[in-house]
Design a protein around this motif. Sequence first.
Motif, PDB file in Angstrom:
ATOM      1  N   LEU A 117      -4.690   4.373   2.488  1.00 31.36           N
ATOM      2  CA  LEU A 117      -5.102   5.963   1.778  1.00 31.36           C
ATOM      3  C   LEU A 117      -5.646   7.494   2.764  1.00 31.36           C
ATOM      4  O   LEU A 117      -6.693   7.205   3.594  1.00 31.36           O
ATOM      5  CB  LEU A 117      -5.976   5.883   0.742  1.00 31.36           C
ATOM      6  N   GLY A 118      -4.940   8.258   3.298  1.00 26.73           N
ATOM      7  CA  GLY A 118      -5.709   9.871   3.725  1.00 26.73           C
ATOM      8  C   GLY A 118      -4.870   9.646   5.269  1.00 26.73           C
ATOM      9  O   GLY A 118      -5.484  11.021   6.088  1.00 26.73           O
ATOM     10  N   TYR A 119      -3.641   8.896   5.945  1.00 26.86           N
ATOM     11  CA  TYR A 119      -2.993   9.142   6.616  1.00 26.86           C
ATOM     12  C   TYR A 119      -1.870   8.915   6.187  1.00 26.86           C
ATOM     13  O   TYR A 119      -0.932   7.851   5.725  1.00 26.86           O
ATOM     14  CB  TYR A 119      -3.226   7.888   7.661  1.00 26.86           C
ATOM     15  N   PRO A 120      -1.155  10.641   5.985  1.00 29.10           N
ATOM     16  CA  PRO A 120       0.547  10.476   5.978  1.00 29.10           C
ATOM     17  C   PRO A 120       1.363   9.485   6.460  1.00 29.10           C
ATOM     18  O   PRO A 120       2.221   8.936   5.742  1.00 29.10           O
ATOM     19  CB  PRO A 120       0.849  11.916   5.670  1.00 29.10           C
ATOM     20  N   TYR A 122       1.290   6.655   6.925  1.00 28.30           N
ATOM     21  CA  TYR A 122       1.552   5.075   6.502  1.00 28.30           C
ATOM     22  C   TYR A 122       1.127   5.021   4.669  1.00 28.30           C
ATOM     23  O   TYR A 122       0.394   4.208   4.580  1.00 28.30           O
ATOM     24  CB  TYR A 122       0.790   4.436   6.831  1.00 28.30           C
ATOM     25  N   GLU A 123       1.144   5.849   3.854  1.00 26.40           N
ATOM     26  CA  GLU A 123       0.708   6.113   2.369  1.00 26.40           C
ATOM     27  C   GLU A 123       2.120   5.408   1.114  1.00 26.40           C
ATOM     28  O   GLU A 123       0.776   5.074   0.483  1.00 26.40           O
ATOM     29  CB  GLU A 123      -0.042   7.652   2.051  1.00 26.40           C
ATOM     30  N   CYS A 124       2.633   5.163   2.637  1.00 32.83           N
ATOM     31  CA  CYS A 124       3.829   5.124   1.482  1.00 32.83           C
ATOM     32  C   CYS A 124       5.173   4.010   1.951  1.00 32.83           C
ATOM     33  O   CYS A 124       4.827   4.165   2.888  1.00 32.83           O
ATOM     34  CB  CYS A 124       4.971   5.973   0.708  1.00 32.83           C
ATOM     35  N   GLY A 125       5.089   2.680   1.140  1.00 30.61           N
ATOM     36  CA  GLY A 125       5.545   1.981   1.824  1.00 30.61           C
ATOM     37  C   GLY A 125       7.122   1.372   0.838  1.00 30.61           C
ATOM     38  O   GLY A 125       7.717   1.946  -0.083  1.00 30.61           O
ATOM     39  N   GLN A 126       7.606   1.174   1.347  1.00 30.62           N
ATOM     40  CA  GLN A 126       9.180   0.871   0.723  1.00 30.62           C
ATOM     41  C   GLN A 126       9.676  -0.638   0.745  1.00 30.62           C
ATOM     42  O   GLN A 126       9.171  -1.137   2.155  1.00 30.62           O
ATOM     43  CB  GLN A 126      10.469   1.442   1.532  1.00 30.62           C
ATOM     44  N   LEU A 127       9.616  -0.881  -0.980  1.00 27.54           N
ATOM     45  CA  LEU A 127      10.041  -2.195  -0.579  1.00 27.54           C
ATOM     46  C   LEU A 127      12.361  -2.533  -1.064  1.00 27.54           C
ATOM     47  O   LEU A 127      12.128  -1.876  -2.198  1.00 27.54           O
ATOM     48  CB  LEU A 127       9.591  -2.905  -1.859  1.00 27.54           C
ATOM     49  N   THR A 128      12.550  -4.033  -0.821  1.00 31.00           N
ATOM     50  CA  THR A 128      13.459  -3.435  -1.100  1.00 31.00           C
ATOM     51  C   THR A 128      13.800  -5.777  -2.140  1.00 31.00           C
ATOM     52  O   THR A 128      13.027  -6.101  -0.801  1.00 31.00           O
ATOM     53  CB  THR A 128      14.485  -3.710  -0.509  1.00 31.00           C
ATOM     54  N   ALA A 129      14.629  -5.474  -3.173  1.00 31.93           N
ATOM     55  CA  ALA A 129      14.704  -6.390  -2.879  1.00 31.93           C
ATOM     56  C   ALA A 129      15.417  -7.388  -3.431  1.00 31.93           C
ATOM     57  O   ALA A 129      16.573  -6.838  -3.768  1.00 31.93           O
ATOM     58  CB  ALA A 129      14.648  -6.943  -5.214  1.00 31.93           C
ATOM     59  N   PHE A 130      16.180  -8.234  -2.336  1.00 33.99           N
ATOM     60  CA  PHE A 130      17.556  -8.936  -1.839  1.00 33.99           C
ATOM     61  C   PHE A 130      17.893 -10.177  -1.808  1.00 33.99           C
ATOM     62  O   PHE A 130      17.008 -10.862  -2.670  1.00 33.99           O
ATOM     63  CB  PHE A 130      17.291  -9.336   0.107  1.00 33.99           C
ATOM     64  N   ILE A 131      18.963 -10.558  -2.354  1.00 35.59           N
ATOM     65  CA  ILE A 131      19.695 -11.284  -3.178  1.00 35.59           C
ATOM     66  C   ILE A 131      19.909 -12.364  -2.243  1.00 35.59           C
ATOM     67  O   ILE A 131      20.801 -12.074  -1.254  1.00 35.59           O
ATOM     68  CB  ILE A 131      20.821 -11.678  -3.875  1.00 35.59           C
ATOM     69  N   ASN A 132      18.800 -13.486  -1.905  1.00 36.52           N
ATOM     70  CA  ASN A 132      19.581 -14.524  -0.838  1.00 36.52           C
ATOM     71  C   ASN A 132      20.948 -15.349  -1.056  1.00 36.52           C
ATOM     72  O   ASN A 132      21.796 -15.663  -0.177  1.00 36.52           O
ATOM     73  CB  ASN A 132      17.587 -15.287  -0.145  1.00 36.52           C
ATOM     74  N   ASN A 133      21.194 -16.300  -2.003  1.00 34.06           N
ATOM     75  CA  ASN A 133      22.184 -16.923  -1.598  1.00 34.06           C
ATOM     76  C   ASN A 133      23.042 -16.509  -3.475  1.00 34.06           C
ATOM     77  O   ASN A 133      22.458 -16.606  -4.105  1.00 34.06           O
ATOM     78  CB  ASN A 133      21.876 -18.869  -1.957  1.00 34.06           C
ATOM     79  N   GLY A 230     -10.678  13.447   7.894  1.00 38.11           N
ATOM     80  CA  GLY A 230     -10.489  12.908   9.112  1.00 38.11           C
ATOM     81  C   GLY A 230      -9.680  11.402   8.272  1.00 38.11           C
ATOM     82  O   GLY A 230     -10.049  11.124   7.230  1.00 38.11           O
ATOM     83  N   VAL A 231     -10.048  10.493   8.741  1.00 38.79           N
ATOM     84  CA  VAL A 231      -9.409   8.999   8.843  1.00 38.79           C
ATOM     85  C   VAL A 231     -10.283   8.065  10.256  1.00 38.79           C
ATOM     86  O   VAL A 231     -10.989   8.425  11.043  1.00 38.79           O
ATOM     87  CB  VAL A 231      -7.803   9.088   8.844  1.00 38.79           C
ATOM     88  N   LEU A 232     -10.327   7.189   9.415  1.00 39.41           N
ATOM     89  CA  LEU A 232     -11.192   6.128   9.980  1.00 39.41           C
ATOM     90  C   LEU A 232     -10.733   5.323  11.369  1.00 39.41           C
ATOM     91  O   LEU A 232      -9.076   4.596  10.554  1.00 39.41           O
ATOM     92  CB  LEU A 232     -12.472   5.768   8.937  1.00 39.41           C
ATOM     93  N   VAL A 251      -4.594  11.314  15.679  1.00 41.62           N
ATOM     94  CA  VAL A 251      -4.690   9.437  15.165  1.00 41.62           C
ATOM     95  C   VAL A 251      -3.427   8.980  16.218  1.00 41.62           C
ATOM     96  O   VAL A 251      -4.006   8.446  16.631  1.00 41.62           O
ATOM     97  CB  VAL A 251      -4.015   9.428  13.909  1.00 41.62           C
ATOM     98  N   GLN A 252      -1.773  10.069  17.024  1.00 41.95           N
ATOM     99  CA  GLN A 252      -1.149   9.179  17.115  1.00 41.95           C
ATOM    100  C   GLN A 252      -1.575   8.415  17.847  1.00 41.95           C
ATOM    101  O   GLN A 252      -0.932   7.596  18.941  1.00 41.95           O
ATOM    102  CB  GLN A 252       0.207   9.884  16.622  1.00 41.95           C
ATOM    103  N   LYS A 253      -2.576   9.511  18.701  1.00 45.79           N
ATOM    104  CA  LYS A 253      -3.043   9.560  20.519  1.00 45.79           C
ATOM    105  C   LYS A 253      -3.999   8.112  20.457  1.00 45.79           C
ATOM    106  O   LYS A 253      -3.191   7.161  21.212  1.00 45.79           O
ATOM    107  CB  LYS A 253      -3.471  10.681  20.588  1.00 45.79           C
ATOM    108  N   PHE A 254      -4.309   8.371  19.122  1.00 47.23           N
ATOM    109  CA  PHE A 254      -5.524   6.513  19.826  1.00 47.23           C
ATOM    110  C   PHE A 254      -5.026   5.791  19.357  1.00 47.23           C
ATOM    111  O   PHE A 254      -4.440   4.488  20.206  1.00 47.23           O
ATOM    112  CB  PHE A 254      -6.018   6.951  18.374  1.00 47.23           C
ATOM    113  N   LEU A 255      -3.744   5.456  18.314  1.00 43.78           N
ATOM    114  CA  LEU A 255      -2.543   4.556  17.935  1.00 43.78           C
ATOM    115  C   LEU A 255      -1.827   3.904  19.660  1.00 43.78           C
ATOM    116  O   LEU A 255      -1.358   2.690  19.462  1.00 43.78           O
ATOM    117  CB  LEU A 255      -1.841   4.628  17.026  1.00 43.78           C
ATOM    118  N   ASP A 256      -1.219   4.933  19.957  1.00 41.40           N
ATOM    119  CA  ASP A 256      -0.460   4.850  21.206  1.00 41.40           C
ATOM    120  C   ASP A 256      -1.469   4.515  22.487  1.00 41.40           C
ATOM    121  O   ASP A 256      -0.970   3.184  22.997  1.00 41.40           O
ATOM    122  CB  ASP A 256      -0.143   5.930  21.743  1.00 41.40           C
TER     123      ASP A 256
END
Length: 380
Positions: A117-120, A122-133, A230-232, A251-256
Amino acid sequence: AYVFGNFCAGIYTFEAVDANGCTATATVEVKEPPICDDGDPCTDDFCEYGDCIQLPKNCDDGDPCTIDKCENGICVSDPLNCDDGNPCTADTCVDGVCVYADLSFEVDAGVDQTLYLGYPLYECGQLTAFINNDSTATDYSYLWNTGDTTATIVFCADTTNIGKQLLIVMVTADNGCVVSDSVEICIVDIRCNMGNQNNGNANNNGNNGNNGNNGNGQGNGVNNNNNATGVLICDESGRLGSTRCVKLQSVQKFLDRGAYLGECGNLTNPCDVVGQQKRNDSDLSDHAADLDNNILELNAYPNPFRNEVNVEYMLPENSHVNISVMNLNAQVLFLNQYSEISKDLLQKVSINTENWASGIYIIKLQTNTTTRQLKVLLYR
């Protein structure tokens, strides 16, 4: 010998005379036949040697997987009930024996995720339910404990769900089989305040350049008062090698260079940290000043552009600023000077380009200590 019929019940005497005139008599008692009908239409009733016999009506159709019975004199054959109550099995009868085939399948809700929360980005994630067999099913319906009814959902961090969140999906196949799976989402609040920030004052002066056209510019300093967000991040490669509060654009410069989001020491299990509270301004007062002095943000959009281009920049330190735009022939089409601009504030300059020709242009930004350039494309 003679045969007589249609005699009623009673005693009868028969007399016979032969050719010689001899006479003989015989007495016969005729009785009513016994009544053997028991009134049940599903029995065959008859008399045998004076005794009534009742036999069940034969309804056997020869199929070992049916239950054959007589109802109101009619033979009825019902299939053998092999239903074990489990919708994930196919229940059938084979040669009179119940056989159960497995219809179950597996669903995978995905891997555990951490959202910030605070860094757009990585604020949202996608989940997909996969049928394995797969089984004999051809269609599936989905129900998440969030209320979503699609295989893929998007889950976002907000102030109401900080900490561990367990998301569960139930999948129902068209054959009735139901399975479920869960995934854990860790929501980490990395928002922080960067201290007191002030406006920058822009003094715009249009310059006719070498082509005689005026350039129009407008400078806007963003004032966040004491709430510059800002973000931590944990920058173990930095000078302090510890948690710091940085502006979003940096932020991205520090992550890199190897930093990671959140406080230092919480990379493996960030949701196991007690509290998950934002740091106080006093805890972060030294971190805003710890940004690298050579980070000068400069961006232009849209690119390509047509009638207007926007120039955004953010300074790592307070400074005077000159912004100029020239074509590839070194003709200056726009030049503005701005008085003391405060650091860590996003500044925006909009440049009118309606009278410019199509081509490549160079935007140049100069501060007291640094110069940055970038190319943009104008098309008609």
